[in-house]
Motif scaffolding. Sequence first.
Motif, PDB file in Angstrom:
ATOM      1  N   PRO A 144       1.301   6.096   0.698  1.00  0.00           N
ATOM      2  CA  PRO A 144       0.654   5.561  -0.499  1.00  0.00           C
ATOM      3  C   PRO A 144       0.913   6.376  -1.769  1.00  0.00           C
ATOM      4  O   PRO A 144       0.742   5.866  -2.870  1.00  0.00           O
ATOM      5  CB  PRO A 144      -0.829   5.571  -0.129  1.00  0.00           C
ATOM      6  CG  PRO A 144      -0.843   5.430   1.356  1.00  0.00           C
ATOM      7  CD  PRO A 144       0.352   6.238   1.810  1.00  0.00           C
ATOM      8  N   THR A 145       1.347   7.621  -1.631  1.00  0.00           N
ATOM      9  CA  THR A 145       1.519   8.472  -2.818  1.00  0.00           C
ATOM     10  C   THR A 145       2.915   9.034  -3.023  1.00  0.00           C
ATOM     11  O   THR A 145       3.154   9.729  -4.005  1.00  0.00           O
ATOM     12  CB  THR A 145       0.527   9.652  -2.773  1.00  0.00           C
ATOM     13  OG1 THR A 145       0.758  10.399  -1.569  1.00  0.00           O
ATOM     14  CG2 THR A 145      -0.912   9.167  -2.814  1.00  0.00           C
ATOM     15  N   SER A 146       3.845   8.749  -2.126  1.00  0.00           N
ATOM     16  CA  SER A 146       5.199   9.271  -2.330  1.00  0.00           C
ATOM     17  C   SER A 146       6.215   8.510  -1.487  1.00  0.00           C
ATOM     18  O   SER A 146       5.870   7.861  -0.508  1.00  0.00           O
ATOM     19  CB  SER A 146       5.278  10.764  -1.995  1.00  0.00           C
ATOM     20  OG  SER A 146       5.129  10.960  -0.604  1.00  0.00           O
ATOM     21  N   VAL A 147       7.466   8.612  -1.915  1.00  0.00           N
ATOM     22  CA  VAL A 147       8.578   8.048  -1.156  1.00  0.00           C
ATOM     23  C   VAL A 147       9.794   8.936  -1.400  1.00  0.00           C
ATOM     24  O   VAL A 147      10.042   9.371  -2.520  1.00  0.00           O
ATOM     25  CB  VAL A 147       8.865   6.572  -1.550  1.00  0.00           C
ATOM     26  CG1 VAL A 147       9.236   6.438  -3.008  1.00  0.00           C
ATOM     27  CG2 VAL A 147       9.944   5.972  -0.662  1.00  0.00           C
ATOM     28  N   ASN A 148      10.535   9.226  -0.332  1.00  0.00           N
ATOM     29  CA  ASN A 148      11.782   9.982  -0.440  1.00  0.00           C
ATOM     30  C   ASN A 148      12.916   8.982  -0.578  1.00  0.00           C
ATOM     31  O   ASN A 148      13.275   8.310   0.389  1.00  0.00           O
ATOM     32  CB  ASN A 148      11.999  10.865   0.789  1.00  0.00           C
ATOM     33  CG  ASN A 148      11.023  12.009   0.841  1.00  0.00           C
ATOM     34  OD1 ASN A 148      10.695  12.592  -0.182  1.00  0.00           O
ATOM     35  ND2 ASN A 148      10.544  12.323   2.029  1.00  0.00           N
ATOM     36  N   THR A 156       0.803  -1.221   0.000  1.00  0.00           N
ATOM     37  CA  THR A 156       0.000   0.000   0.000  1.00  0.00           C
ATOM     38  C   THR A 156       0.836   1.270   0.000  1.00  0.00           C
ATOM     39  O   THR A 156       0.321   2.331  -0.335  1.00  0.00           O
ATOM     40  CB  THR A 156      -0.945   0.026   1.215  1.00  0.00           C
ATOM     41  OG1 THR A 156      -0.168  -0.094   2.413  1.00  0.00           O
ATOM     42  CG2 THR A 156      -1.951  -1.109   1.139  1.00  0.00           C
ATOM     43  N   ASN A 157       2.080   1.178   0.390  1.00  0.00           N
ATOM     44  CA  ASN A 157       2.960   2.353   0.403  1.00  0.00           C
ATOM     45  C   ASN A 157       4.006   2.234  -0.697  1.00  0.00           C
ATOM     46  O   ASN A 157       4.446   1.141  -1.028  1.00  0.00           O
ATOM     47  CB  ASN A 157       3.670   2.495   1.750  1.00  0.00           C
ATOM     48  CG  ASN A 157       2.716   2.862   2.862  1.00  0.00           C
ATOM     49  OD1 ASN A 157       1.650   3.420   2.617  1.00  0.00           O
ATOM     50  ND2 ASN A 157       3.071   2.540   4.081  1.00  0.00           N
ATOM     51  N   GLU A 158       4.415   3.384  -1.233  1.00  0.00           N
ATOM     52  CA  GLU A 158       5.478   3.383  -2.224  1.00  0.00           C
ATOM     53  C   GLU A 158       6.783   2.945  -1.571  1.00  0.00           C
ATOM     54  O   GLU A 158       7.043   3.242  -0.407  1.00  0.00           O
ATOM     55  CB  GLU A 158       5.657   4.768  -2.854  1.00  0.00           C
ATOM     56  CG  GLU A 158       4.541   5.142  -3.790  1.00  0.00           C
ATOM     57  CD  GLU A 158       4.858   6.339  -4.667  1.00  0.00           C
ATOM     58  OE1 GLU A 158       6.014   6.811  -4.685  1.00  0.00           O
ATOM     59  OE2 GLU A 158       3.928   6.803  -5.347  1.00  0.00           O
ATOM     60  N   THR A 187       7.919   2.336  -6.594  1.00  0.00           N
ATOM     61  CA  THR A 187       6.660   1.686  -6.943  1.00  0.00           C
ATOM     62  C   THR A 187       5.511   2.698  -6.970  1.00  0.00           C
ATOM     63  O   THR A 187       5.591   3.759  -6.352  1.00  0.00           O
ATOM     64  CB  THR A 187       6.320   0.580  -5.929  1.00  0.00           C
ATOM     65  OG1 THR A 187       6.191   1.159  -4.627  1.00  0.00           O
ATOM     66  CG2 THR A 187       7.387  -0.510  -5.914  1.00  0.00           C
ATOM     67  N   HIS A 188       4.480   2.332  -7.706  1.00  0.00           N
ATOM     68  CA  HIS A 188       3.217   3.074  -7.727  1.00  0.00           C
ATOM     69  C   HIS A 188       2.106   2.083  -7.376  1.00  0.00           C
ATOM     70  O   HIS A 188       1.463   1.533  -8.268  1.00  0.00           O
ATOM     71  CB  HIS A 188       2.945   3.665  -9.115  1.00  0.00           C
ATOM     72  CG  HIS A 188       3.636   4.949  -9.399  1.00  0.00           C
ATOM     73  ND1 HIS A 188       3.477   5.604 -10.593  1.00  0.00           N
ATOM     74  CD2 HIS A 188       4.493   5.715  -8.675  1.00  0.00           C
ATOM     75  CE1 HIS A 188       4.195   6.716 -10.593  1.00  0.00           C
ATOM     76  NE2 HIS A 188       4.829   6.788  -9.439  1.00  0.00           N
ATOM     77  N   PRO A 189       1.880   1.807  -6.077  1.00  0.00           N
ATOM     78  CA  PRO A 189       0.828   0.859  -5.718  1.00  0.00           C
ATOM     79  C   PRO A 189      -0.535   1.329  -6.236  1.00  0.00           C
ATOM     80  O   PRO A 189      -0.914   2.484  -6.043  1.00  0.00           O
ATOM     81  CB  PRO A 189       0.846   0.844  -4.187  1.00  0.00           C
ATOM     82  CG  PRO A 189       2.183   1.384  -3.808  1.00  0.00           C
ATOM     83  CD  PRO A 189       2.561   2.332  -4.903  1.00  0.00           C
TER      84      PRO A 189
END
Length: 90
Positions: free
Chosen positions: A29-33, A4-6, A50-52
């Motif tokens: 769910p919409t971003s990752v650093n 569910t998380n990037e 990833t783009h879950p």
Amino acid sequence: MRQTNEVGASICQKPNGQYVFGPKATGTPTSVNVPVSCPAGSKFVGIYHTHPGGIPVPSPMDLTSGRSVNAKLLCIKVPETGQTRCYVRK
């Protein structure tokens, strides 16, 4: 288990041309650093994440982030389908 998380990591290249990943990061769910960090002896060349539940196409934020760290590659995977696409920045 559904992701569910990037999740992301730096894409690094060894002198022999082999690609390896830097440390893995988990975001929302919409971003990752993604930390720009590579194993010793390799150089940073891009970002993988990833783009879950999404599509393997870079968002405007992905493009901006990639440019800001001079990423030559931007690879995006949709965990549910396994589809991965990589884009080369000229």
